[in-house]
Design a protein around this motif. Structure first.
Motif, PDB file in Angstrom:
ATOM      1  N   TRP A   1       0.186 -39.980 -75.280  1.00 36.34           N
ATOM      2  CA  TRP A   1       0.991 -41.125 -74.407  1.00 36.34           C
ATOM      3  C   TRP A   1      -0.125 -42.582 -74.378  1.00 36.34           C
ATOM      4  CZ3 TRP A   1       0.137 -44.059 -70.136  1.00 36.34           C
ATOM      5  CH2 TRP A   1      -0.877 -43.359 -68.910  1.00 36.34           C
ATOM      6  N   THR A   2      -1.271 -42.400 -74.473  1.00 42.26           N
ATOM      7  CA  THR A   2      -2.346 -43.391 -74.198  1.00 42.26           C
ATOM      8  C   THR A   2      -2.281 -44.171 -75.535  1.00 42.26           C
ATOM      9  OG1 THR A   2      -4.071 -41.794 -74.738  1.00 42.26           O
ATOM     10  CG2 THR A   2      -3.980 -42.536 -72.584  1.00 42.26           C
TER      11      THR A   2
ATOM     12  N   GLU B   1       0.166 -27.246 -79.402  1.00 42.77           N
ATOM     13  CA  GLU B   1       0.175 -25.863 -79.263  1.00 42.77           C
ATOM     14  C   GLU B   1       0.493 -25.141 -80.453  1.00 42.77           C
ATOM     15  OE1 GLU B   1       0.037 -24.086 -76.173  1.00 42.77           O
ATOM     16  OE2 GLU B   1      -0.317 -25.949 -75.103  1.00 42.77           O
TER      17      GLU B   1
ATOM     18  N   GLN C   1       5.688 -36.967 -75.116  1.00 46.43           N
ATOM     19  CA  GLN C   1       4.797 -36.023 -74.626  1.00 46.43           C
ATOM     20  C   GLN C   1       5.516 -34.574 -74.983  1.00 46.43           C
ATOM     21  OE1 GLN C   1       1.951 -37.858 -73.946  1.00 46.43           O
ATOM     22  NE2 GLN C   1       1.842 -36.167 -72.298  1.00 46.43           N
ATOM     23  N   MET C   2       6.576 -34.679 -75.324  1.00 45.99           N
ATOM     24  CA  MET C   2       7.185 -33.217 -75.804  1.00 45.99           C
ATOM     25  C   MET C   2       6.548 -33.099 -77.223  1.00 45.99           C
ATOM     26  SD  MET C   2      11.046 -32.354 -75.682  1.00 45.99           S
ATOM     27  CE  MET C   2      12.058 -33.563 -74.994  1.00 45.99           C
TER      28      MET C   2
ATOM     29  N   LEU D   1       8.786 -41.566 -72.687  1.00 39.74           N
ATOM     30  CA  LEU D   1       7.530 -41.029 -72.349  1.00 39.74           C
ATOM     31  C   LEU D   1       7.744 -39.344 -72.465  1.00 39.74           C
ATOM     32  CD1 LEU D   1       4.372 -41.133 -71.096  1.00 39.74           C
ATOM     33  CD2 LEU D   1       5.396 -40.838 -69.085  1.00 39.74           C
ATOM     34  N   ALA D   2       8.824 -38.835 -72.139  1.00 39.85           N
ATOM     35  CA  ALA D   2       9.009 -37.502 -72.080  1.00 39.85           C
ATOM     36  C   ALA D   2       9.028 -36.947 -73.445  1.00 39.85           C
ATOM     37  CB  ALA D   2      10.353 -37.091 -71.466  1.00 39.85           C
ATOM     38  N   PHE D   3       9.943 -37.815 -74.295  1.00 43.71           N
ATOM     39  CA  PHE D   3       9.936 -37.421 -75.596  1.00 43.71           C
ATOM     40  C   PHE D   3       8.874 -37.501 -76.463  1.00 43.71           C
ATOM     41  CE2 PHE D   3      14.449 -38.459 -74.723  1.00 43.71           C
ATOM     42  CZ  PHE D   3      14.984 -37.253 -75.145  1.00 43.71           C
TER      43      PHE D   3
ATOM     44  N   MET E   1      10.339 -43.789 -68.811  1.00 44.35           N
ATOM     45  CA  MET E   1      10.166 -42.294 -68.513  1.00 44.35           C
ATOM     46  C   MET E   1      10.926 -41.511 -69.475  1.00 44.35           C
ATOM     47  SD  MET E   1       7.986 -42.380 -66.021  1.00 44.35           S
ATOM     48  CE  MET E   1       8.046 -40.628 -66.211  1.00 44.35           C
TER      49      MET E   1
ATOM     50  N   SER F   1       2.589 -32.159 -76.793  1.00 46.95           N
ATOM     51  CA  SER F   1       2.540 -30.787 -76.374  1.00 46.95           C
ATOM     52  C   SER F   1       2.739 -30.042 -77.650  1.00 46.95           C
ATOM     53  CB  SER F   1       3.205 -30.454 -75.492  1.00 46.95           C
ATOM     54  OG  SER F   1       3.516 -31.449 -74.491  1.00 46.95           O
ATOM     55  N   TYR F   2       4.123 -30.372 -78.214  1.00 47.88           N
ATOM     56  CA  TYR F   2       4.343 -28.996 -79.241  1.00 47.88           C
ATOM     57  C   TYR F   2       3.439 -28.910 -80.549  1.00 47.88           C
ATOM     58  CZ  TYR F   2       7.122 -26.378 -82.454  1.00 47.88           C
ATOM     59  OH  TYR F   2       7.618 -25.370 -83.204  1.00 47.88           O
TER      60      TYR F   2
END
Lengths: 334, 289
Positions: free
Chosen positions: A241-242, A130, A122-123, A118-120, A115, A126-127
């Motif tokens: 992440w995929t 955007e 996805q961070m 995964l968080a890093f 997890m 998203s960055y």
């Protein structure tokens, strides 16, 4: 610790010969697929280093590859740095990012580590998605390939580029083996088997994990910078992440902790993807069922299955052969 | 920056509505994990399945047919998965379970595509819940209020079952120490089966209530999976308080982040997750001390 067996050498030689023949003989489409396989193989090597030898199952390696690709693209197109330097820069940046992730995640285990990575990942996704500086969801184009015209090689030709990637994959494999055989790699495997004991022996566990994760990230970043040059266009989808999930699937299908297996998995995965996509658009169903079947069979992927079935027999036959020659030598000496 | 209170009330209601949807999904996932240490990544796919079943039934028998039958259908799917795959995977490590359910995501994704096609389905809000209602000086859709109320009702019911009934006590015992619970004569495996089915039904219910709000697409399960996992990891695996707290944190951070700092909104929640993992690796309300 990673060891070469006769079976692994055989598989490596077969892979190298197969890839080389393909690189020399294939047409444009075949070369594109070959390059895709080579770059995926490089990524899964990086993932197998941490997952198979350190128990750090990472779901951010796709994102790390994307960081490498973006770093290379920014350094060449926006900062105007020469491609070879930019390549080095991209590797360094990705390695540093991975080291930080490894250091922060070193405390968590199992599902929590998955997890955290995964968080890093996805961070980063998203960055990039955007931020207008990175081209947002439009991505970035016009990425140059490295210029090797001094050596008389034109990398804009897909055959030369495929061969270039093949050579680099070979070098990366060698580097991965060296890392895993070094004191650092041995400590990592020790940590995977018994973290408390390694700590009791005086090892700084988090440093070992972070260092190997950083090195693995450098390889992932290298693969990313090369894939940016391959497609000459990048989009945030690279970091999703995929992509990391697919890389993990490839490692598992090939054989976790064998280094050779994941590369076979990469070849099988890309070829299967193209073949099945020709027949039906439901190729995820095929991969899903295959993945379930492989995991349920309790074999360690394709290569693990081959090793369990034929590895021992091959070793025995080889040791018989060497013993026989030894015996002959003794008799002739006498 | 608009400063009138109505605007903030609207955002707060939106955040609540998102939280409740996530709560319906995460509660099943987190109790399944807490009870059996089983990580079911295919939970999001079950939610998508629920949405599809609801959408398909809504065209035949109206919204409420879908609303009541989708959880039943998804629970049926859960029974199939349990007897076919999951029971056999119980003894394997977490890695194998993650991978099998990951494969299941792929397979279910394409199965929904084969059955219902690639085109997004849309269903109407039922006439009973259509329209808007005036609240705190703003007009708010009744249907979204219904989701908020439903979430709180389910939370209350689950809290009651877990705290006051015998089966709730058995589940709490199983989460706390499954080996000891088994020694005391609790059939932990059967308990797990029941929890798994209820979790699947709640995922189906979440899909059915989400269907009129979002368009029903094959990848909606993948899109909701990451937020759900974030919720249960922030909240702490295995606990009801964790699921509700995590859902509320996610809903409010996501909604107010998008209003206050649009540039950082998407990064914010991941940064929060990373911070929680660093400071409290077991989440905010872990089921075990």
């Amino acid at each position: 610790m990673f060891q070469h067996t006769a079976l692994r050498y055989t598989a490596l030689i077969l892979l190298a010969v197969g890839a080389f023949t393909q690189a020399v003989t294939a047409g444009y489409f075949g070369l594109e697929i070959l390059t895709e396989i080579l770059l995926l193989a490089m990524l899964v090597l990086a993932l197998d280093m941490v997952a198979g030898f350190g128990g750090m199952v990472s779901l951010c390696h796709g994102a790390l590859m994307g960081v490498g690709a973006y770093a290379y693209a920014i350094l060449t197109t926006k900062a105007g740095i020469a491609p070879p330097v930019a390549l080095g820069g991209a590797i360094a940046i990705t390695g540093a990012a991975a080291w930080v992730i490894g250091a922060i995640g070193a405390r968590s285990h199992g599902i929590y580590f998955i997890m955290a990575t995964l968080a890093f990942g996805q961070m980063a996704y998203s960055y990039v998605f955007e931020a207008p500086f990175f081209g947002g969801d439009d991505g970035m184009g016009g990425i140059p390939r490295i210029d090797l015209s001094l050596l008389g090689i034109d990398l804009n030709d897909s055959r030369s580029f495929a061969l270039f990637c093949l050579v680099l994959l070979g070098a990366t494999y060698g580097a991965a083996v060296l890392i895993l055989r070094s004191g650092l790699g041995r400590s990592l495997t020790g940590v995977m088997h018994n973290e408390q004991r390694m700590r009791a022996l005086g090892l700084t566990v988090w440093r070992v994990k972070a260092d190997v994760f950083g090195l693995s990230g450098m390889i992932a970043g290298f693969a990313g910078a090369l894939s940016a040059q391959h497609v000459m266009y990048i989009s945030p989808g690279l970091l999703g992440w995929t992509v990391s999930g697919e890389a993990l699937v490839v490692v598992i299908l090939g054989g976790l902790g064998t280094l050779v297996g994941p590369m076979i998995g990469a070849a099988a995965f890309v070829i299967l993807k193209h073949e099945v996509s020709n027949v039906t658009s439901y190729w995820h169903l095929v991969v899903g069922v295959l993945l379930i079947a492989v995991v349920m069979s309790r074999a360690n992927g394709i290569f693990g299955w081959i090793e369990a079935r034929w590895g021992a027999r091959l070793e025995r036959r080889l040791s018989d052969l060497t013993r026989k020659t030894d015996a002959e030598e003794i008799t002739t000496d006498a | 920056m608009p400063l009138d209170p109505g605007f903030w009330a609207l955002q707060a209601l939106n955040a609540l509505q998102l939280s409740m949807l996530l709560f319906l999904l995460s509660i099943g996932l987190t109790v399944i994990f807490g009870l059996m240490h089983f990580v079911n990544l295919a939970h999001g796919s079950l939610y998508a399945l629920g949405a599809y079943v609801a959408a398909a039934l809504a065209t035949v028998g109206g919204y409420w047919t879908g609303f009541f039958l989708a959880p039943v259908a998804v629970a049926g799917m859960g029974i199939l998965l349990y007897s076919g795959l999951i029971r056999r995977m119980r003894k394997s490590g977490p890695m194998a379970q993650v991978l099998v359910t990951f494969g299941l995501i792929f397979a279910l994704l394409d199965l929904t595509r084969i059955i219902w096609g690639d085109i997004a389905l849309a269903i109407e809000v039922p006439s009973l819940l259509a329209g808007r209602v005036s609240l705190f000086g703003i007009d708010y859709p009744v249907y979204r209020l219904f989701i908020i109320a439903l979430g709180f009702a389910i939370f209350a019911a689950l809290a009651l079952v877990l705290k006051r009934t015998q089966i709730g006590a058995m589940i709490r015992a199983g989460v706390d120490n499954d080996a000891m619970a088994a020694c005391l004569g609790i059939n932990v495996e059967r308990l797990f089966f029941i929890v798994f089915c209820v979790g699947c039904a709640l995922a189906g219910l979440a899909g059915a209530v989400a269907a009129p709000l979002l368009s029903v697409t094959p990848d909606m399960g993948l899109q909701i999976l990451i937020p759900t996992l974030i919720v249960i990891v922030i909240g702490g695996l295995g606990s009801l308080q964790g699921a509700i707290a995590g859902s509320l944190i996610f809903g409010f951070v996501q909604t107010f982040g998008a209003v206050l700092a649009p540039q950082l909104a998407s990064v914010l929640i991941y940064a929060l997750l990373a911070a929680v993992l660093v400071i409290r690796p077991m989440g905010l309300f872990p089921a075990k001390g």
